[in-house]
Design a protein around this motif. Structure first.
Motif, short mmCIF file in Angstrom:
data_model
loop_
_atom_site.label_atom_id
_atom_site.label_comp_id
_atom_site.label_asym_id
_atom_site.label_seq_id
_atom_site.Cartn_x
_atom_site.Cartn_y
_atom_site.Cartn_z
N HIS A 142 -13.64 17.45 -6.81
CA HIS A 142 -12.62 17.63 -8.10
C HIS A 142 -13.51 18.00 -8.73
N HIS A 143 -14.40 16.82 -9.40
CA HIS A 143 -14.57 16.62 -10.70
C HIS A 143 -15.57 17.74 -10.45
N LEU A 144 -16.49 17.95 -9.33
CA LEU A 144 -17.42 19.55 -9.38
C LEU A 144 -16.73 20.63 -9.39
N THR A 145 -15.17 21.14 -9.49
CA THR A 145 -14.52 22.00 -9.87
C THR A 145 -13.80 22.08 -10.87
N LYS A 146 -13.57 20.90 -11.13
CA LYS A 146 -13.21 20.99 -12.60
C LYS A 146 -14.89 21.50 -13.96
N MET A 147 -15.72 21.11 -13.13
CA MET A 147 -17.38 21.27 -14.49
C MET A 147 -17.32 22.90 -13.73
N LEU A 148 -16.74 22.96 -12.92
CA LEU A 148 -17.66 24.79 -12.40
C LEU A 148 -16.54 25.19 -13.07
N LYS A 149 -14.95 24.96 -13.49
CA LYS A 149 -13.65 25.57 -14.24
C LYS A 149 -13.93 25.73 -15.23
N GLU A 150 -14.70 24.22 -15.78
CA GLU A 150 -14.33 24.47 -17.18
C GLU A 150 -15.64 25.30 -18.08
N ASP A 151 -16.35 25.67 -16.87
CA ASP A 151 -17.62 26.42 -17.75
C ASP A 151 -17.36 28.30 -17.41
N ARG A 152 -17.57 28.31 -18.89
CA ARG A 152 -17.77 29.88 -19.03
C ARG A 152 -18.19 31.20 -17.66
N SER A 153 -19.18 30.37 -18.07
CA SER A 153 -19.93 31.24 -17.75
C SER A 153 -20.19 31.54 -15.85
N LEU A 154 -19.53 29.66 -15.20
CA LEU A 154 -19.85 29.96 -13.75
C LEU A 154 -18.04 29.75 -13.60
N THR A 155 -16.91 30.01 -14.29
CA THR A 155 -15.35 29.76 -13.64
C THR A 155 -14.68 30.72 -13.07
N MET A 206 0.79 -1.00 -0.07
CA MET A 206 -0.24 0.32 0.30
C MET A 206 0.86 0.82 -0.34
N GLU A 207 2.02 1.50 -0.15
CA GLU A 207 2.76 2.37 0.12
C GLU A 207 3.15 2.83 -0.92
N ASN A 208 3.48 2.50 -2.20
CA ASN A 208 2.97 3.26 -3.13
C ASN A 208 2.50 2.80 -4.28
N LYS A 209 1.41 3.69 -4.27
CA LYS A 209 0.09 3.64 -4.63
C LYS A 209 -0.09 4.17 -6.34
N LYS A 210 0.70 4.53 -6.48
CA LYS A 210 1.85 5.45 -7.69
C LYS A 210 0.52 4.84 -8.50
N GLY A 211 -0.07 3.28 -9.23
CA GLY A 211 -0.30 2.85 -9.99
C GLY A 211 -1.81 2.24 -9.97
N ILE A 212 -2.49 3.10 -8.94
CA ILE A 212 -3.77 3.20 -8.44
C ILE A 212 -4.39 4.21 -7.99
N LEU A 213 -3.42 5.80 -8.08
CA LEU A 213 -3.99 7.12 -7.99
C LEU A 213 -4.80 7.36 -9.39
N LEU A 214 -6.00 7.74 -9.69
CA LEU A 214 -6.73 8.14 -10.72
C LEU A 214 -6.87 9.58 -10.90
N ASP A 215 -7.27 9.81 -12.15
CA ASP A 215 -6.69 11.21 -12.92
C ASP A 215 -7.62 11.90 -11.98
N SER A 216 -7.74 13.62 -11.58
CA SER A 216 -8.15 14.36 -11.64
C SER A 216 -9.55 14.52 -11.95
N GLY A 217 -11.00 15.23 -10.61
CA GLY A 217 -12.06 14.71 -11.78
C GLY A 217 -12.46 14.36 -12.37
N THR A 218 -12.64 12.84 -12.60
CA THR A 218 -13.00 11.65 -13.02
C THR A 218 -14.52 10.99 -12.45
N ASN A 219 -14.75 11.43 -10.95
CA ASN A 219 -15.58 11.58 -10.37
C ASN A 219 -15.58 9.81 -9.70
N GLU A 220 -14.32 9.70 -9.83
CA GLU A 220 -13.79 8.17 -9.33
C GLU A 220 -13.60 7.72 -7.90
#
Length: 302
Positions: free
Chosen positions: A240-253, A1-15
């Motif tokens: 993270h997913h909420l932040t990604k959606m808001l920052k990608e929306d021109r009217s809410l960023t 469990m110490e090395n979790k590089k292989g299981i870290l998920l991409d940011s903003g995927t809601n996973e």
């Protein structure tokens, strides 16, 4: 469990990936990002006059760590069918602790949308569970480890009423939205921000409800938001997913977003940066949170 590089998920995927463990016959889960490693039990040194949920302390690679009995913290009395417990070395809220459990099973990967808010639970677990994962043969309860730590260390920050300075009257004019699934943290934030002079605070229990509010109310100008404070771990949609959606929306960023989470550590901070968070701070640093809010609200921080 110490090395979790292989299981870290991409940011903003809601996973999310969470570790399943057992106490008696009940399955619980904890976010893998809070788990440093899993070890076999070792000799514990008792500490006089400590909290009843703390069994004692151990030394692990030069660090002295408290051992917390999740069985006691969750008030579970029924016996386990497993002969040897496990120690989960966990790091969150800027501290390391050992969580003692009966058995560790496996890691699951799923979307936060697959996790439901807890309804009524037996065994008095309502205050310590933030989500329920329903599987064909069982349910897995996501443990609110922050609440367990807060029960043991209610004054982790030293003082949870950080407003001893003069209050800026302009705070009362600002509209603050907070996405936080923990009832304990919502209550704590409300009491603290009201004491600080913030009068217009809107709470949502997860990222999905928060996004719907922005999409339906803020986008068309029906409601105005001056700043959003968001947790990361929430059912339906994470921060993270909420932040990604808001920052990608021109009217809410343009709305500043502060991520306020127990997962803000040096090796995880990049995940919030990737989705465009304006600032990140670890729970429960309420004094620093209010200082940060003032910077974005009144000092034109870009």
């Amino acid at each position: 469990m110490e090395n979790k590089k292989g299981i870290l998920l991409d940011s903003g995927t809601n996973e999310v990936e969470f570790l399943e463990f057992l106490i008696s016959d009940t399955s619980f889960g904890i976010n893998v990002l809070k788990v440093r490693e899993i070890i076999n039990p070792t000799a514990i040194t008792k500490v006089p006059h400590s909290h009843p949920n703390i069994e004692g302390i151990i030394e692990l690679r030069g660090e002295v760590l408290p051992v917390i009995s999740l069985r006691k913290a969750l008030s579970i009395d029924s016996k386990s069918s497993y002969n040897e417990d496990k120690f989960i070395v966990s790091e969150f809220n800027g501290m390391k602790v050992i969580l003692r459990v009966d058995h560790v099973t496996q890691i699951h990967r799923l979307s936060w949308s697959q996790m439901d808010k807890p309804a009524s639970l037996n065994q008095g677990l309502e205050d310590h569970v933030t989500g329920v994962i329903k599987q064909e043969e069982k349910m897995i309860l996501l443990v609110d480890v922050e609440k367990i730590i807060y029960d043991i260390y209610p004054n982790m920050e030293g003082s949870l009423n950080p407003i001893s300075r003069s209050i800026n009257p302009e705070r009362g004019k600002k509209n603050i939205v907070i996405a936080e699934d923990s009832p304990m943290l919502r209550k704590l934030l409300q009491e603290t921000l009201l004491a600080a002079g913030f009068e217009h605070i809107t709470f949502f229990e997860n990222g999905k409800e928060t996004w719907d509010y922005f999409d339906e109310k803020v986008r068309n100008g029906e409601s105005k938001v001056d700043l959003l404070i968001s947790d990361i771990e929430m059912p339906q949609m994470d921060g993270h997913h909420l932040t990604k959606m808001l920052k990608e929306d021109r009217s809410l960023t343009s709305v500043p977003i502060i991520i306020f989470s127990s997962l803000i550590t040096d090796h995880l901070r990049h995940k919030g940066e990737m989705v465009g968070a304006d600032a990140q701070i670890s729970k429960p640093q309420l004094t620093k949170l209010i200082d940060l809010m003032d910077q974005f609200l009144f000092e034109d921080v870009k």
